[in-house]
Write an enzyme that holds these catalytic residues in place. Structure first.
Site, mmCIF file in Angstrom:
data_model
loop_
_atom_site.group_PDB
_atom_site.id
_atom_site.type_symbol
_atom_site.label_atom_id
_atom_site.label_comp_id
_atom_site.label_asym_id
_atom_site.label_seq_id
_atom_site.Cartn_x
_atom_site.Cartn_y
_atom_site.Cartn_z
ATOM 1 N N HIS A 182 -70.804 -7.272 -15.620
ATOM 2 C CA HIS A 182 -69.376 -7.184 -15.936
ATOM 3 C C HIS A 182 -69.126 -7.134 -17.442
ATOM 4 C CE1 HIS A 182 -68.269 -9.004 -11.733
ATOM 5 N NE2 HIS A 182 -68.765 -7.786 -11.663
ATOM 6 N N ARG A 200 -72.839 -0.444 -10.201
ATOM 7 C CA ARG A 200 -72.246 -1.125 -9.048
ATOM 8 C C ARG A 200 -72.672 -0.478 -7.725
ATOM 9 N NH1 ARG A 200 -66.220 -1.156 -6.996
ATOM 10 N NH2 ARG A 200 -66.081 -3.193 -5.979
ATOM 11 N N ASN A 246 -65.381 -1.848 -0.725
ATOM 12 C CA ASN A 246 -65.719 -0.510 -1.219
ATOM 13 C C ASN A 246 -64.548 0.463 -1.216
ATOM 14 O OD1 ASN A 246 -68.377 -1.274 -1.592
ATOM 15 N ND2 ASN A 246 -69.091 -0.450 0.368
ATOM 16 N N HIS A 273 -74.165 -2.493 -4.595
ATOM 17 C CA HIS A 273 -73.568 -2.443 -3.253
ATOM 18 C C HIS A 273 -74.509 -1.793 -2.241
ATOM 19 C CE1 HIS A 273 -69.059 -3.420 -3.970
ATOM 20 N NE2 HIS A 273 -69.812 -4.066 -4.823
#
Length: 276
Positions: free
Chosen positions: A143, A13, A45, A17
């Site tokens: 996911h 992740r 975040n 990001h």
């Protein structure tokens, strides 16, 4: 921290990001200072993104062995690949040579794809980064491991679309389990539920099987089946794990090329948290 199973998903992740904000330039790693507003406190975040200590540890070992050579952005790309592969997922070659940015963008971080958005909106954000609808379907497969905080899917449990009811497309037994983990009160907002309750720490195609069974956790997971640009991928990946692995490797490598700094652009940070 690195010896806990949840860290693998957290590292993947971080790379996502990073790449979606100013490109894959390590900007997500910068701490706030008096002169630089970082991305760590942007809404998607804050109290959510994690794994920074692992990156620090890798960077300090690299600085001892090979000073000022490997960028923080490259570390994120490699850590994401290792995290997936060590969780029994695919391996892919990671092109190296990214350099680290000297700025960050809290405003762009606040515009990261959100679990509350339609697939149409999420797809538009991917397209703006040079990706496409297929990449939305493929990269959502991340996911297949990791956890989500209750607040990211609670509306589906108690007040879907303001109806006062649960989301009718959510499997009943999953709904009942989630209502126990996330009772309808504010103090449960930060409780954790696995994104894939069947094989929680394994990178596999169970995520897509869950969606086909109306057991996607986030609205943006289940929504992949309701959008005709992504539904066929969900069905195919639920049946063909190696197809998912192959396509994930291609999409994540493509994501790792977004807005990279090369040559004399940027710098090689000595400490990933601060500009040199």
């Amino acid at each position: 921290m690195a010896n806990e199973t949840r860290i693998a998903a957290s590292l993947l992740r971080l790379h996502f990001h990073d790449c979606f904000v100013n490109g894959c330039d390590g900007s997500v790693l910068l701490d706030d200072t008096s002169t630089l507003k970082g991305e760590k406190n942007a809404l998607p975040n804050r109290n959510s993104i994690r794994g920074f200590e692992v990156i620090d540890k890798i960077k300090s070992a690299l600085e001892v062995a090979c000073p000022s050579t490997v960028s923080c952005a490259d570390i994120l790309a490699l850590a994401a690949r290792e995290a997936v592969n060590l969780s029994r997922g695919p391996f892919w070659p990671v092109p190296l040579g990214r350099r680290d940015g000297t700025t960050a963008s809290e405003s762009e971080a606040n515009n990261l794809p959100s679990p509350f958005e339609s697939i149409e909106n999420i797809t538009a954000k991917f397209i703006s980064k040079g990706l496409e609808a297929k990449d939305v379907a493929v990269l959502s497969g991340a996911h297949t491991f990791g956890f989500a905080q209750c607040f990211t899917f609670k509306p589906r449990l108690f007040n879907f679309g303001g109806s006062g009811q649960s989301d009718p497309s959510l499997d009943t037994s999953l709904l009942q389990n989630l209502q126990k983990v996330c009772p309808n009160q504010d103090d449960s907002d930060t409780n954790l539920a696995p994104l894939d309750p069947i094989t929680t720490n394994t990178f596999d195609n169970t995520y897509y099987k869950n969606i086909v069974n109306n057991a996607g956790l986030l609205q943006s997971d289940q929504g992949l089946l309701g959008d005709n640009r992504t539904a066929s991928f969900v069905n195919n990946y639920s049946k063909w794990p190696l197809l998912f692995f192959r396509d994930f490797a291609v999409s994540v490598e493509k994501m790792g090329r977004i807005g990279v700094l090369t040559g004399q652009q940027g710098q090689i940070r000595k400490n990933c948290r601060v500009v040199n």
